[in-house]
Design an enzyme around this catalytic site. Structure first.
Site, PDB file in Angstrom:
ATOM      1  CD  GLU A   1      66.467 -16.334 -10.812  1.00 41.29           C
ATOM      2  OE1 GLU A   1      66.041 -15.772  -9.788  1.00 41.29           O
ATOM      3  OE2 GLU A   1      65.785 -16.502 -11.824  1.00 41.29           O
TER       4      GLU A   1
ATOM      5  CD  GLU B   1      63.763 -17.996  -7.100  1.00 41.38           C
ATOM      6  OE1 GLU B   1      63.059 -17.488  -7.997  1.00 41.38           O
ATOM      7  OE2 GLU B   1      64.730 -17.418  -6.583  1.00 41.38           O
TER       8      GLU B   1
HETATM    9  O1  IFM Z   1      61.107 -12.707  -7.031  1.00 43.02           O
HETATM   10  C1  IFM Z   1      62.015 -13.303  -7.891  1.00 43.02           C
HETATM   11  C2  IFM Z   1      63.197 -13.862  -7.131  1.00 43.02           C
HETATM   12  O2  IFM Z   1      63.832 -12.903  -6.350  1.00 43.02           O
HETATM   13  C3  IFM Z   1      64.209 -14.425  -8.089  1.00 43.02           C
HETATM   14  N1  IFM Z   1      63.628 -15.314  -9.047  1.00 43.02           N
HETATM   15  C4  IFM Z   1      62.403 -14.927  -9.696  1.00 43.02           C
HETATM   16  C5  IFM Z   1      61.398 -14.439  -8.674  1.00 43.02           C
HETATM   17  C6  IFM Z   1      60.086 -14.039  -9.367  1.00 43.02           C
HETATM   18  O3  IFM Z   1      60.325 -13.045 -10.295  1.00 43.02           O
END
Ligand code: IFM
Length: 467
Positions: free
Chosen positions: A165, A366
């Site tokens: 990200e 994710e």
């Molecule tokens: O915890 C984070 C992760 O490190 C990156 N993506 C979003 C998650 C939740 O906020």
């Protein structure tokens, strides 16, 4: 539409990042921008920090054992750049690299395939002090670090994400200033930092391919806006698709977000299509980055998948002139403890629109739910909301797959409760509950639901529940 069969090669697992779980500034790790950020009063909820967090560094064997019990066949782990190279470049910390070596062995012995992320936000402080992502050298700094890791682990690791990200570590960290390093740069500098980040991704892809001991499968893990159509009408679907990529000021997602850089095309067009989106270039005017010869070729190194990070989205319909229009959510709309709307269809429309544009196999890097779980009197963690979340979101993904969608893996965020950046420890994302006082780990009820889904190859997920 047939019943979904995710197939035996499908990667089922969960994800973590080093800074959020490892703990322990020991073992020769250098400082990262997050260490410095956590020290600054008022930056992190409750003054929390990640000095101890899950103590994964010393408890990794116990953690891998519980991951195995959870039934995952894959695990997305991150490597800490400053643990491997304390100064960001140059000298390697053997103890740090050894840790990941042992972790990979432990995972493989448990039948869990490691998918490794090379950079997940814990940027070496020493490099930030040399200009960080604003410095053009940042691309080769990252590639040099990646080469060291890949040379050591690629005899056993096949799957790589270059970075996690960039929208967050640049957008939140260098534009809005709510994440480390806490900068609020002007748009011109932000776009320069973003360009160098994209170059770093490309140089890292090259470094992985050049230093791999075996065939590597390489991607990255961007986030971005997901729009889903308000109805099945062709007009609403077209409007939602437009909202995912259109960089013009008329895009309701691009306009209403505090940061127009969440629109997917600014980041992913360069990587997958070899060019910046023209409407974004026009929108940003004089602020656009300087592109040197070879930059776009570097950035668009062929990759093997799109590691989509999807938690939520917006519902979009076609307005009077067909232009996208956001449909406001009704009062009391379901949301996570962080306030993120629960929109399972984002795991159908996100992959659909990203695949239509970029034609790259999707891996869900994710997806998950923040919730305030606690241990019940009987010692269990009955996180019914997360179980329901999993079934709803995975059903939407199954529906996409059943219709021919090319999805290769699903990583739930998170493997275990952890340090949620500027939110500290107040919200929990894990499938594994962590008691931050005793360190005790316990599988939550949702982990058992997920295990059943994995065991039956996702077959009970179809048809998707109604929206
Ligand atoms: O915890 C984070 C992760 O490190 C990156 N993506 C979003 C998650 C939740 O906020």
């Amino acid at each position: 539409m047939s019943s979904p069969d995710f197939g035996s090669d499908f990667a089922w697992g969960a994800a973590s990042s080093p800074y959020q779980i490892e703990g322990g500034g020991t073992g020769g790790r250098g400082e990262s921008v997050w260490d410095e950020f956590c020290r600054q009063p008022g930056r992190v909820f409750g003054g929390h920090n990640a000095a101890t967090t899950c103590e994964h560094l010393s408890r990794y064997k116990e953690d891998v054992a519980i991951y195995r019990e959870a039934g995952w066949n894959a695990y997305r782990l991150g490597i800490s750049w400053p643990r491997v190279m304390p100064g960001g470049t140059g000298a390697v910390n053997a103890e740090g690299l050894d840790f990941y070596d042992r972790l990979v062995d432990e995972l493989l012995a448990a039948g869990i395939r490691p998918w490794v992320t090379l950079f997940h936000w814990d940027y070496p402080l020493a490099l930030y002090q040399r200009g960080g992502w604003l410095n053009r050298d940042s691309a080769s700094w990252m590639a040099d670090y990646a080469a060291v890791v890949v040379s050591r682990l690629s005899d056993r690791v096949r799957h790589w994400f270059t970075m996690n990200e960039p929208q967050c570590f640049i957008g939140l960290g260098h534009f809005r200033g709510v994440h480390a390093p806490g900068d609020k740069l002007g748009l011109r500098q932000v776009l320069r930092a973003a360009h160098n980040t994209l170059r770093a991704h490309g140089e890292t892809v090259r470094a992985i391919r050049a230093n791999s001991d075996g065939p590597g499968i390489v991607g990255w893990a961007p986030s971005g806006v997901v729009a889903m159509p308000a109805s099945d009408s062709a007009e609403d679907i077209a409007a939602a698709e437009t909202a995912c990529f259109d960089m013009s000021a008329g895009n309701p997602l691009g306009r209403n977000e505090p940061n127009p850089l969440w629109v997917n095309s600014w980041w992913s067009d360069p990587v997958y299509l070899g060019r910046y989106p023209e409407d974004g270039w026009l929108r940003f005017g004089d602020a656009v980055p300087e592109i040197e010869q070879g930059d776009m070729e570097t950035i668009s190194q062929p990759v093997d998948f799109y590691g989509a990070i999807i938690y939520t989205g917006s519902i979009v319909r076609a307005g009077a002139d067909g232009a996208p229009e956001v449909v406001p959510l009704t009062p009391g709309f379901p949301a996570s403890s962080l306030g993120w709307p629960i929109l399972p269809e984002s795991l159908y429309w996100g992959p659909e629109f990203l695949f239509r544009r970029y034609k790259s196999p999707i891996v869900i890097g994710e997806n998950g739910l923040a919730w305030n779980d606690w241990v019940a009197l009987d010692g269990s963690i009955p996180d019914a909301m997360r179980s329901d979340f999993l079934r709803r979101y995975l059903s939407a993904l199954a529906r996409w797959k059943s219709g021919g969608g090319d999805v290769r893996g699903y990583f739930h965020w998170a493997a275990m409760d952890n340090f949620e950046w500027h939110e500290g420890y107040k919200d929990r994302f894990g499938l594994v509950h962590v008691d931050f006082v005793t360190g005790q780990r316990t599988l939550k009820s949702s982990a058992l639901v997920f295990r059943d889904i994995i065991r039956e190859g996702g077959r009970s997920l179809f048809p998707a529940p109604p929206r």
